[in-house]
Design a protein around this motif. Sequence first.
Motif, PDB file in Angstrom:
ATOM      1  N   PHE A 108      11.464  12.521 -27.186  1.00 22.89           N
ATOM      2  CA  PHE A 108      12.517  11.540 -27.378  1.00 22.89           C
ATOM      3  C   PHE A 108      13.785  12.059 -26.516  1.00 22.89           C
ATOM      4  CE2 PHE A 108       9.802  10.363 -30.932  1.00 22.89           C
ATOM      5  CZ  PHE A 108       9.922   8.979 -30.923  1.00 22.89           C
ATOM      6  N   ALA A 132      15.463  10.341 -23.343  1.00 23.84           N
ATOM      7  CA  ALA A 132      16.812   9.924 -23.200  1.00 23.84           C
ATOM      8  C   ALA A 132      17.555  10.478 -22.095  1.00 23.84           C
ATOM      9  CB  ALA A 132      17.497  10.348 -24.535  1.00 23.84           C
ATOM     10  N   ARG A 155      16.672   8.514 -19.037  1.00 27.13           N
ATOM     11  CA  ARG A 155      16.895   7.155 -19.121  1.00 27.13           C
ATOM     12  C   ARG A 155      18.546   7.298 -18.531  1.00 27.13           C
ATOM     13  NH1 ARG A 155      14.708   5.519 -23.320  1.00 27.13           N
ATOM     14  NH2 ARG A 155      15.942   6.540 -24.765  1.00 27.13           N
ATOM     15  N   ASN A 157      22.888   5.245 -25.679  1.00 30.84           N
ATOM     16  CA  ASN A 157      23.815   5.235 -26.518  1.00 30.84           C
ATOM     17  C   ASN A 157      24.611   6.526 -26.747  1.00 30.84           C
ATOM     18  OD1 ASN A 157      25.018   4.996 -29.180  1.00 30.84           O
ATOM     19  ND2 ASN A 157      23.947   2.970 -29.476  1.00 30.84           N
ATOM     20  N   PHE A 175      18.361   7.805 -28.992  1.00 30.97           N
ATOM     21  CA  PHE A 175      16.965   7.743 -28.880  1.00 30.97           C
ATOM     22  C   PHE A 175      16.627   6.376 -29.281  1.00 30.97           C
ATOM     23  CE2 PHE A 175      18.939  12.035 -30.279  1.00 30.97           C
ATOM     24  CZ  PHE A 175      18.626  12.812 -29.145  1.00 30.97           C
ATOM     25  N   ARG A 176      15.382   6.029 -29.002  1.00 31.75           N
ATOM     26  CA  ARG A 176      14.776   5.066 -29.494  1.00 31.75           C
ATOM     27  C   ARG A 176      13.198   5.123 -29.067  1.00 31.75           C
ATOM     28  NH1 ARG A 176      16.497   0.879 -24.510  1.00 31.75           N
ATOM     29  NH2 ARG A 176      15.259   1.561 -23.023  1.00 31.75           N
ATOM     30  N   LEU A 177      12.470   4.299 -29.656  1.00 32.17           N
ATOM     31  CA  LEU A 177      10.888   4.155 -29.366  1.00 32.17           C
ATOM     32  C   LEU A 177      10.448   3.177 -28.932  1.00 32.17           C
ATOM     33  CD1 LEU A 177       8.236   5.683 -30.304  1.00 32.17           C
ATOM     34  CD2 LEU A 177       8.112   4.241 -32.409  1.00 32.17           C
ATOM     35  N   GLY A 178      10.041   3.165 -27.584  1.00 32.49           N
ATOM     36  CA  GLY A 178       9.581   1.996 -26.660  1.00 32.49           C
ATOM     37  C   GLY A 178       8.630   2.610 -25.785  1.00 32.49           C
ATOM     38  N   GLU A 214       9.187   5.933 -24.052  1.00 30.21           N
ATOM     39  CA  GLU A 214       8.813   7.111 -24.585  1.00 30.21           C
ATOM     40  C   GLU A 214       6.963   7.121 -24.609  1.00 30.21           C
ATOM     41  OE1 GLU A 214      12.765   6.425 -25.609  1.00 30.21           O
ATOM     42  OE2 GLU A 214      11.151   5.072 -25.740  1.00 30.21           O
TER      43      GLU A 214
END
Length: 221
Positions: free
Chosen positions: A91, A95, A98, A106, A111-114, A117
Motif C-alpha cells: 500500500f 501510493a 501513484r 489523497n 491508501f486504497r485497495l484496488g 495494488e
Amino acid sequence: MIAPKLDSGAALGFFWEVFRARPLVFISLSVWWVAVFLVLGVTQVVMTSEEVALLAAAEASGDDAAVFQAMGPYLLKILLFSSASMVISVFLETAWLRLFMQGRGNPVFPFRLGAEEGYYLLTMLVLAVAYIFAYVIGGGLIFAIVFGLGAIGGEALSVAALVLGAIAFVFFLLAFLVRVSPALAMAVNQRKFVFARAWNGTRKMFWPLFGCYLLAVIIGL
C-alpha cells in the motif's frame, strides 16, 4: 533507431516537480511512511521480547536443544510480522508510485485497495520467484564450473574460477534486477502485468540505469 537516454538530472528535477505540484500529498506520504515503520519496529520488539529473552537464556545455558526449541516461536512471529510488513509495504509503495506516475493521491489518507495494488502485489511475487529461480540456476552453473575446473586443473584453477564465478554471479543478479526494475512502477501506472515490457524497455538503457543504481547505493552508504 536512436537509443533512449537516461538523464539523471532530469530525474532529480522530476522529483522536485512532483513535490511542488502535490506538496501536501508528498509530505503526508512521508509522514505515513515514517509513522508506519516506526510502529512496525516497536511492535516487532514488543511482540518478540519474550522469545528473544528465552532464546538468549537458552544460548547462555549452552543447551542446543533449548536453543532450537526457543527459536521456533521466535521465527514464527518473525515470519508473521514480515508477511504483515510486506502487505503494508504494498500500500505504501503503490501510493508513492501513484503520486509519481499519475500525480494522484489523497493528502489525508493516500491508501486504497484496488487494481493497482493487486497488480503491484502480483508483479512483486513474480519478481521474487524469478529472482529465486535466477539465483538457483546461476549458483548451480557457477558450482558446476568451479567443480569441473577443479577436477581438471587442480586447486589453483578452482580458486580462480570461484573468485571470477562469484563476481560474474553477483553481476548476473544485479543485471537481472536492473532489467526488471521498472516492472512495479509500470504495473501501477498501466494496471496490468508488464514484466516482459519492463525487461524489453531497459535493454537499450541498461548501463545508465546500472550506473544510477550504483551511485544511489554509494550515496546511501
